[in-house]
Design a protein around this motif. Structure first.
Motif, PDB file in Angstrom:
ATOM      1  N   GLU A  27      -4.632 -10.646  39.673  1.00 15.01           N
ATOM      2  CA  GLU A  27      -4.076  -9.527  40.445  1.00 15.01           C
ATOM      3  C   GLU A  27      -3.313  -8.584  39.512  1.00 15.01           C
ATOM      4  O   GLU A  27      -3.447  -7.362  39.589  1.00 15.01           O
ATOM      5  CB  GLU A  27      -3.147 -10.067  41.537  1.00 15.01           C
ATOM      6  N   GLN A  28      -2.543  -9.184  38.602  1.00 13.06           N
ATOM      7  CA  GLN A  28      -1.776  -8.370  37.664  1.00 13.06           C
ATOM      8  C   GLN A  28      -2.709  -7.639  36.703  1.00 13.06           C
ATOM      9  O   GLN A  28      -2.513  -6.456  36.404  1.00 13.06           O
ATOM     10  CB  GLN A  28      -0.806  -9.245  36.863  1.00 13.06           C
ATOM     11  N   ALA A  29      -3.738  -8.356  36.239  1.00 12.32           N
ATOM     12  CA  ALA A  29      -4.681  -7.748  35.290  1.00 12.32           C
ATOM     13  C   ALA A  29      -5.359  -6.531  35.919  1.00 12.32           C
ATOM     14  O   ALA A  29      -5.513  -5.489  35.282  1.00 12.32           O
ATOM     15  CB  ALA A  29      -5.714  -8.780  34.853  1.00 12.32           C
ATOM     16  N   PHE A  50      -3.658   0.943  36.712  1.00 13.54           N
ATOM     17  CA  PHE A  50      -2.478   1.738  36.342  1.00 13.54           C
ATOM     18  C   PHE A  50      -2.809   2.605  35.131  1.00 13.54           C
ATOM     19  O   PHE A  50      -2.543   3.816  35.123  1.00 13.54           O
ATOM     20  CB  PHE A  50      -1.326   0.781  36.043  1.00 13.54           C
ATOM     21  N   ILE A  51      -3.402   1.990  34.110  1.00 11.02           N
ATOM     22  CA  ILE A  51      -3.760   2.734  32.895  1.00 11.02           C
ATOM     23  C   ILE A  51      -4.802   3.809  33.223  1.00 11.02           C
ATOM     24  O   ILE A  51      -4.718   4.940  32.738  1.00 11.02           O
ATOM     25  CB  ILE A  51      -4.262   1.775  31.800  1.00 11.02           C
ATOM     26  N   TYR A  84       7.552  -2.547  33.137  1.00 14.47           N
ATOM     27  CA  TYR A  84       6.129  -2.839  33.384  1.00 14.47           C
ATOM     28  C   TYR A  84       5.513  -3.491  32.148  1.00 14.47           C
ATOM     29  O   TYR A  84       4.757  -4.470  32.247  1.00 14.47           O
ATOM     30  CB  TYR A  84       5.332  -1.558  33.689  1.00 14.47           C
ATOM     31  N   GLU A  85       5.844  -2.938  30.958  1.00 16.41           N
ATOM     32  CA  GLU A  85       5.254  -3.445  29.717  1.00 16.41           C
ATOM     33  C   GLU A  85       5.684  -4.885  29.442  1.00 16.41           C
ATOM     34  O   GLU A  85       4.861  -5.727  29.057  1.00 16.41           O
ATOM     35  CB  GLU A  85       5.672  -2.565  28.540  1.00 16.41           C
ATOM     36  N   LYS A  86       6.958  -5.166  29.674  1.00 18.13           N
ATOM     37  CA  LYS A  86       7.445  -6.534  29.418  1.00 18.13           C
ATOM     38  C   LYS A  86       6.828  -7.513  30.415  1.00 18.13           C
ATOM     39  O   LYS A  86       6.401  -8.600  30.046  1.00 18.13           O
ATOM     40  CB  LYS A  86       8.981  -6.582  29.536  1.00 18.13           C
ATOM     41  N   PHE A 138       1.863  -5.560  27.855  1.00 13.55           N
ATOM     42  CA  PHE A 138       0.958  -4.565  27.298  1.00 13.55           C
ATOM     43  C   PHE A 138       1.773  -3.360  26.843  1.00 13.55           C
ATOM     44  O   PHE A 138       2.980  -3.286  27.097  1.00 13.55           O
ATOM     45  CB  PHE A 138      -0.115  -4.146  28.316  1.00 13.55           C
ATOM     46  N   SER A 139       1.122  -2.456  26.123  1.00 15.12           N
ATOM     47  CA  SER A 139       1.826  -1.278  25.627  1.00 15.12           C
ATOM     48  C   SER A 139       1.207  -0.035  26.254  1.00 15.12           C
ATOM     49  O   SER A 139       0.023   0.249  26.072  1.00 15.12           O
ATOM     50  CB  SER A 139       1.708  -1.186  24.102  1.00 15.12           C
TER      51      SER A 139
END
Lengths: 219, 221
Positions: free
Chosen positions: A120-122, A128-129, A167-169, A173-174
């Motif tokens: 789900e997060q992936a 999002f990206i 979000y990144e932490k 991801f960056s």
């Protein structure tokens, strides 16, 4: 024009930040009131009985609710300084479309990134990206979405930058690696006092998210 | 401003498309209506709304405007002289936009669809919230003929399309909206006396047939 202006807000709210930026861009003084969302004030409940949410802008005792509506209201009442919304009807429609896009996508997807794990997060990260890339496309070679100066879309979007670190932490991801143009635009916005003073520190937002995760029992 | 080329990509049961039809009719703007098959979207639709790929899409002199609330405001701004929909006063505009946003969030949001797409307790909860939202709108209407006052305004245009879906809601949910919200139904009937509205809304029975069809397609009883 000025009169009495009060903003009922909550420091990490990207929606509240929009109104803070708009008021700062116009140089309008106002009283900022922090709400405790677990113990909402009588004033908040009276001024926004339908949704009971912040931000609420109270102008001469009359409430304006919903951040997007507040920014348009601020722009219309104080139209002489730092116009945010384009004067051309078609450009206005384009700006409103992108603000609607941001409202539909960025907050919800961002929330999924810190609230969920695994597949789900992936999926949330991926979408999002993709959304940020679409926004990069809309920005193009412009300095700001509004052109040479901050506009409606800039004001609607830049508050989410204060949540990017969280979000990144949480998502490991960056955002800068994926969307360098977006981060470059953000940094340009942050050079403006109206933006820099309206956004909380990214670390503070991250701590807030960690606290929320604890409260909601999310790992 | 005359001799405009206006095309509306639409789908007959869409309340969002109906908003645009009403606004264009109020302004007496001639346009070409193009029915989309949503299971087989046209190249034009995909080109004009690549982000969402949804109807309605308003194409004005070849340039697309997407999202019904954005379209209604655009139409009002491009053709300001006939039937102004948004008030001129900034505070009244903020109120109109607030209620337009409320309609989008509450009357056709995911929750209200549960009135026709679910059963049992879930449906009862959805019905209850739906009626509460309609009552809030009745409160905002007050004693006015229309939300816009003496004439149709932004909120009227945004809300009245859902009237074409009320019969379907009532049949699926086994309740009467008129019993619960008589003022709102009275308002809807006043709106329907206007050509711009009655010619833009499909027949309620057709919408009900469409909803039954959707339920079959989605395997909902």
């Amino acid at each position: 024009m000025a009169g009495e202006l009060v903003l009922l807000d909550f420091w990490p709210s990207p929606f509240g930040m929009r109104s803070r930026i708009a008021l700062a861009e116009k140089g309008i003084p106002y009283e900022y009131r922090e709400e405790d969302l677990r113990n909402k004030s009588d004033l908040l409940l009276q001024m926004n009985p339908v949704h009971k949410k912040i931000p609420v802008l109270i102008h001469n005792g009359k409430p304006v609710c919903e951040s997007v509506i507040q920014v348009q209201y601020i722009d219309e009442v104080w139209h002489d300084k730092a116009p945010l919304i384009p004067s051309d009807p078609y450009q206005r429609a384009v700006a409103r479309f992108w603000v609607d896009f941001i409202d539909k996508k960025i907050y919800e997807l961002g929330s999924k990134i810190w609230k969920t794990k695994g597949e789900e997060q992936a999926n949330a990260k991926k979408e999002f990206i993709e959304c940020l890339k679409l926004l990069e496309g809309e920005l193009g070679d412009k300095t700001y979405f509004g052109g040479e100066s901050l506009g409606y879309v800039d004001v609607a979007l830049v508050p989410f930058y204060s949540w990017f670190y969280a979000y990144e932490k949480c998502g490991d991801f960056s955002i800068e690696a994926e969307c360098p143009k977006m981060i470059a635009w953000v940094k340009r916005c942050m050079q403006k006092e109206s933006v820099a003073k309206s956004l909380p520190d990214q670390e503070k937002v991250y701590e807030f998210i960690l606290q929320l995760k604890k409260i909601f029992g999310i790992e | 401003m005359a001799d405009e080329d206006v095309v509306l990509l639409d789908f007959w049961p869409s309340p969002f498309g109906m908003r645009v039809r009403i606004a264009l009719a109020e302004k007496e703007i001639k346009y070409e209506y193009k029915e989309e098959d949503l299971r087989n979207k046209s190249d034009l639709l995909l080109k004009m709304n690549p982000i969402h790929k949804k109807i309605p899409v308003l194409i004005h002199n070849g340039k697309p405007v997407c999202e019904s609330l954005v379209q209604v405001q655009y139409i009002d701004e491009i053709w300001p002289h006939k039937s102004p929909l948004l008030p001129t006063d900034p505070y009244q505009r903020a109120i109109a936009r607030f209620w337009g946003d409320f309609v989008d969030k509450k009357i056709y949001g995911l929750e209200s669809r549960k009135v026709w797409s679910t059963k049992g307790e879930e449906q009862e909860a959805a019905k209850k919230e739906f009626i509460e939202c309609l009552k809030l709108l009745e409160g905002e209407l007050g004693n006015k003929a229309y939300f816009g006052g003496e004439n149709l305004g932004y909120v009227d245009v945004v809300l009245v399309p859902f009237y074409s879906w009320f019969y379907a809601y009532e049949k699926c949910g086994n309740f009467s909206i008129e019993t619960e919200c008589p003022k709102l139904i009275a308002w809807a009937k006043r709106c329907m006396e206007k050509d711009s509205v009655s010619k833009s809304l499909p027949d309620q029975d057709k919408i009900y047939d469409y909803v039954l069809h959707l339920k079959k397609v989605f395997g909902i009883e």
